[in-house]
Design a protein around this motif. Structure first.
Motif, short mmCIF file in Angstrom:
data_model
loop_
_atom_site.label_atom_id
_atom_site.label_comp_id
_atom_site.label_asym_id
_atom_site.label_seq_id
_atom_site.Cartn_x
_atom_site.Cartn_y
_atom_site.Cartn_z
N UNK A 198 -31.34 -17.27 -5.39
CA UNK A 198 -30.38 -16.15 -5.30
C UNK A 198 -30.28 -15.67 -3.86
N UNK A 199 -29.09 -15.64 -3.37
CA UNK A 199 -28.88 -15.24 -1.99
C UNK A 199 -28.24 -13.86 -1.94
N UNK A 200 -28.71 -13.07 -1.02
CA UNK A 200 -28.10 -11.75 -0.86
C UNK A 200 -26.68 -11.92 -0.32
N UNK A 201 -25.75 -11.26 -0.95
CA UNK A 201 -24.36 -11.55 -0.58
C UNK A 201 -23.59 -10.34 -0.08
N UNK A 202 -24.23 -9.20 -0.02
CA UNK A 202 -23.54 -8.07 0.58
C UNK A 202 -24.12 -7.82 1.96
N UNK A 203 -23.28 -7.80 2.92
CA UNK A 203 -23.77 -7.90 4.29
C UNK A 203 -22.93 -7.07 5.25
N UNK A 204 -23.57 -6.12 5.88
CA UNK A 204 -22.99 -5.48 7.07
C UNK A 204 -23.55 -6.23 8.27
N UNK A 205 -22.81 -6.31 9.36
CA UNK A 205 -23.31 -7.11 10.49
C UNK A 205 -24.69 -6.62 10.92
N UNK A 206 -25.64 -7.55 10.94
CA UNK A 206 -26.96 -7.21 11.44
C UNK A 206 -27.30 -8.16 12.55
N UNK A 207 -27.47 -7.64 13.76
CA UNK A 207 -27.65 -8.55 14.90
C UNK A 207 -28.84 -9.49 14.73
N UNK A 208 -29.82 -9.07 13.94
CA UNK A 208 -31.01 -9.91 13.83
C UNK A 208 -30.82 -11.08 12.87
N UNK A 209 -29.74 -11.06 12.09
CA UNK A 209 -29.49 -12.17 11.17
C UNK A 209 -28.66 -13.23 11.86
N UNK A 210 -28.92 -14.47 11.58
CA UNK A 210 -28.13 -15.58 12.12
C UNK A 210 -28.00 -15.45 13.64
N UNK A 211 -29.13 -15.26 14.26
CA UNK A 211 -29.15 -15.02 15.69
C UNK A 211 -28.55 -16.19 16.47
N UNK A 212 -28.98 -17.42 16.14
CA UNK A 212 -28.46 -18.58 16.87
C UNK A 212 -26.97 -18.75 16.63
N UNK A 213 -26.59 -18.58 15.38
CA UNK A 213 -25.18 -18.76 15.02
C UNK A 213 -24.31 -17.76 15.77
N UNK A 214 -24.75 -16.51 15.77
CA UNK A 214 -23.95 -15.49 16.45
C UNK A 214 -23.83 -15.74 17.95
N UNK A 215 -24.88 -16.33 18.53
CA UNK A 215 -24.83 -16.55 19.98
C UNK A 215 -24.08 -17.83 20.34
N UNK A 216 -23.68 -18.60 19.33
CA UNK A 216 -23.01 -19.88 19.60
C UNK A 216 -21.49 -19.72 19.58
N UNK A 217 -21.00 -18.62 20.11
CA UNK A 217 -19.55 -18.38 20.11
C UNK A 217 -18.81 -19.50 20.80
N UNK A 218 -19.39 -20.07 21.85
CA UNK A 218 -18.73 -21.13 22.59
C UNK A 218 -19.07 -22.53 22.08
N UNK A 219 -19.85 -22.61 21.00
CA UNK A 219 -20.15 -23.93 20.43
C UNK A 219 -21.63 -24.28 20.51
N UNK A 220 -22.12 -25.00 19.51
CA UNK A 220 -23.46 -25.57 19.56
C UNK A 220 -23.43 -26.70 20.59
N UNK A 221 -24.53 -26.85 21.34
CA UNK A 221 -24.44 -27.73 22.51
C UNK A 221 -24.99 -29.13 22.29
N UNK A 222 -26.03 -29.31 21.52
CA UNK A 222 -26.72 -30.61 21.48
C UNK A 222 -26.10 -31.52 20.42
N UNK A 223 -24.81 -31.75 20.56
CA UNK A 223 -24.07 -32.55 19.57
C UNK A 223 -23.02 -33.42 20.25
#
Lengths: 376, 376, 376
Positions: free
Chosen positions: B1-26
């Motif tokens: 079961x995954x929590x599905x109600x979400x207000x933006x929390x900077x600590x969640x999905x930290x890498x994803x949020x910082x990859x605005x310009x794209x993941x690099x090692x691909x």
């Protein structure tokens, strides 16, 4: 010997780097004389919003913002001789002094009288151009900032004036740049019959009056062998070798002025100003000058300019430069090589630009190097 | 079961949020192979300005900035085989190593030689596309980043490539999004004869190789009764009920790759890359793939693509997605609901993206969940 | 006596300066009633993104962002009566309460139900316009924010509505500005046969209900002698002197409302709202109002508006104002003169705008000055 490998260092060329919007204590050309008449016209130079208007034959320049609500005075008109009236509320300023002569919509005895004025700018006209002094200091004679060749009474000048979306400093650097013509301009129509050489050895020398610095070719290598690549360049059959084909002589001076003394039997010179509008734009003056001594040579010069120089040199050739200048990103890292002695010398000259006291540091002996060489 | 109600929390999905310009090692697709020839061409991927050029049949990729004055090398040309020469001053770089081979306008013995180079990027060609590795680390085999179905020798691919003004992450999320098709696409021509259901119960499962995550419908509710609103949806008379109408199978993998295995007798798959150009733009690869086993089925596939799929699916249907993606404001507050298990799972996968060491954290057992269900 | 020379001082007109995006606790007109029907329509007022839709004859207003992923609800539709459904994932909101009634693509028993709602805005319709209350506080009766002359049953209103790229406050200030008409509008067609005077002595008076402040001319100087300049203005031969030519009466009130009671035998009034969209844009309502008492005068009013007022006043004359308003730079230095008593009084009034409690400070005796005079 000048160091030529350079990563951006904020402590180098401090004045030059901070002059993104233009050096201030100088005369700048702003417009053709014949375009400034009785109707106020807006211009901008080195960050200054200015309204120009001609009264009694003389061009006047004022700050183009009414102090009341900052509406441009250039949207107003001269309904009283010698004065400019703001269109919004009728504040009326003396063109010569900038003093508020009347606030029409508050009656003749408005208490605001004597309390406000707008900045005026010194203006001169020479060589068919309007010149404005943007400095805070007392203006020096305008002739000090105009090349003497252009001031000669027999000079016949042709003008092309354009606004370019780029910083003025990249334009000056491109103009005085030693090396780029040998690759960038190889595809221009202007050089179609010329044998552009591979490379020069160069030194930079100062003029006797310390105003100009000039690129002086010490040795010309028409083509050369590059290890792993081969011989470069190769010439087209119609690019004939000419005896005594002297190169052009390229010089630069403050604030943003280039001179290219064109070689050849039909001598003429190109003068260019990259006059800053603001940090993102400059006004590009391309001025072809000749000194014809007879009516026939004057007619020949007229024909030569309009059939050849303006199209092949001012547009086709110089547009190649503009494309490069526009592509230079702001405060990019640089990696200088030997021919960049020209750019380094220009920046050194610009470091010694005139200051608020009106004194020209480049004229003092202890600052201006007589010449800069680059041969190790 | 995954929590599905979400207000933006900077600590969640930290890498994803910082990859605005794209993941690099691909490995990223950047262009059709046939468009890269002997003339240098600019591209941009994941923030990297790159010049592509083909030499001796092989595509080479270099950083598209000359280290001298940062002019794009893509405005230059390959006047020496295996080298690219900057148009501005003739700096000439080896296409394979990025080493400066000559600074033409400074002669063969220029002191700058051996002092500068430009970054090169690993390049491969597969499936008619040019692929570039943007990572700092050692590149893995390109086949690791291309779906195996596309690498099959019998795969026939049709491409549509577009640049979209939006962030790539909203595009991936929209692609793998469970729920939106049931409302947004109800008005598309593509679904004119289809009975789009009201809602699914869904779980997210990982592929055996842990590369893909897939939406697996547990139960399909073709229509339902909504208290206070009534029954939804109602179908048009021509939207006939079909027996065994299996839904499409939608999967996603890193870095930004979608696969839609189309249901139906004439099986084909849609592959999509939302390859980041920078944080404000992505290059949208829409690739329709079939594996025809005869000349007749190959011809049928050709006709089907050009008369139907490109217009009804790639333009009409997917343009509805693009309109949504472009409307998503940056870092907006979110309020997740149950079907967003798909988006949550994708973000969790992206959190475990390949790092500089080249290791793929998503492949390690202790990180990748075998499946995520959403039934309370 | 009001101080009229002013450099920007952050401590003066604190509330006014901070209301760049609009005063909040007010009713604003947003659209013509007849343009809002069953199809959702987006609008923006005072920074609020709003979706308008008509249901059962009544206009409803909701925040135009779905809380799920922030997609505009106005791209959705009303597939269930009394509800609006987001096009992206089918989140369905009650138009009256803003409560989530269903998340269609998650089935009738979605756990998200009861957890989210969108903001609703009070809406009224009067005078053929839709009015929205943007405040946080309890709305006051809409009639409090509409001039009573417009609410009269015999009022016949003609509307011109435009979006202007400028801040609303410069527009109000220009509208109530005492002096500019005498210079700026001298060249308009509207004033071709009028003798615009040189200047007025003026005082600002409050209405009995303290809602309006009005410019009251104490003395009119048709022309005057300006030292060093001469007599101004001079009139054209066709600008005849008329007996008892009363000037227009210009008033302003909160939040952004102008009234110009036009002088002359055929009395009518101009009402204007400079309703803020955001800090860079306002919606300009130009409303010509008459109260014809017979069918003939009603027909005359119709003809007069469509053949004369809209072209000469609303476009030609008011476009001169718009040109000035657009030229005002943000937070520019100001230098007030005597006629700016009108602007100073307006800012003082705006300082006392309604606050969150719904109380109107301008209505309390201890704040609103009965009148402001400017004669020293």
């Amino acid at each position: 010997m000048t160091e030529v490998t350079e990563r951006p260092r904020p402590e180098r060329w401090r004045n030059y780097r901070s002059a993104a919007g233009g050096l201030q204590e100088y005369w700048y050309p702003v417009a053709l004389s014949r375009t400034i008449r009785g109707k106020p016209r807006h211009t901008k130079v080195a960050g200054h919003e200015i309204v120009l208007v001609r009264h009694d034959g003389k061009v006047q320049a004022l700050s183009d913002r009414c102090p009341h609500r900052q509406v441009p005075l250039s949207t107003g008109s001269c309904i009283f001789p010698g004065h400019i009236t703001c269109i919004y509320h009728g504040w009326t300023f003396d063109l010569k002094t900038g003093q508020l002569s009347a606030a029409l919509t508050d009656g003749p005895r408005s208490p605001i009288l004597g309390q406000v004025k707008v900045r005026t700018y010194p203006v001169e006209e020479r060589c068919g151009l309007v010149w404005v002094w943007t400095g805070e200091g007392k203006p020096i004679p305008v002739e000090e900032d105009i090349p003497s060749e252009m001031l000669r009474p027999d000079a016949k000048c042709f003008y092309l004036i354009r606004e370019i979306d780029a910083n003025w400093r990249y334009a000056v650097e491109n103009g005085f740049d030693e090396a780029h013509a040998k690759t960038l301009h190889r595809s221009s129509l202007w050089t179609l019959f010329k044998r552009l050489p591979a490379w020069h050895e160069t030194e930079i020398v100062s003029s006797a009056d310390r105003k100009w610095i000039t690129r002086k070719p010490l040795a010309v290598h028409e083509s050369d062998d590059y290890p792993g690549l081969g011989r470069w360049p190769t010439f087209k059959p119609w690019q004939l070798k000419r005896k005594n084909a002297a190169p052009n002589t390229v010089s630069v001076r403050l604030p943003c002025t280039l001179r290219v003394a064109q070689a050849g039997s039909f001598g003429w010179s190109e003068f260019e100003w990259y006059a800053p509008i603001d940090k993102d734009k400059y006004r590009y003056f391309q001025i072809a000058v000749n000194w014809p001594q007879s009516w026939t040579s004057r007619a020949a010069w007229f024909i030569r300019y309009w059939t050849y120089i303006i199209w092949f040199h001012h547009y086709d050739f110089n547009n190649q430069d503009i494309r490069m200048i526009k592509q230079m990103p702001d405060s990019h890292p640089e990696h200088f090589f030997r021919p960049d002695v020209s750019i380094v010398s220009w920046r050194q000259l610009a470091e010694k630009a005139r200051d608020f006291s009106g004194s020209d540091q480049a004229n003092s002996d202890n600052h201006a190097p007589a010449h800069v060489t680059l041969q190790a």
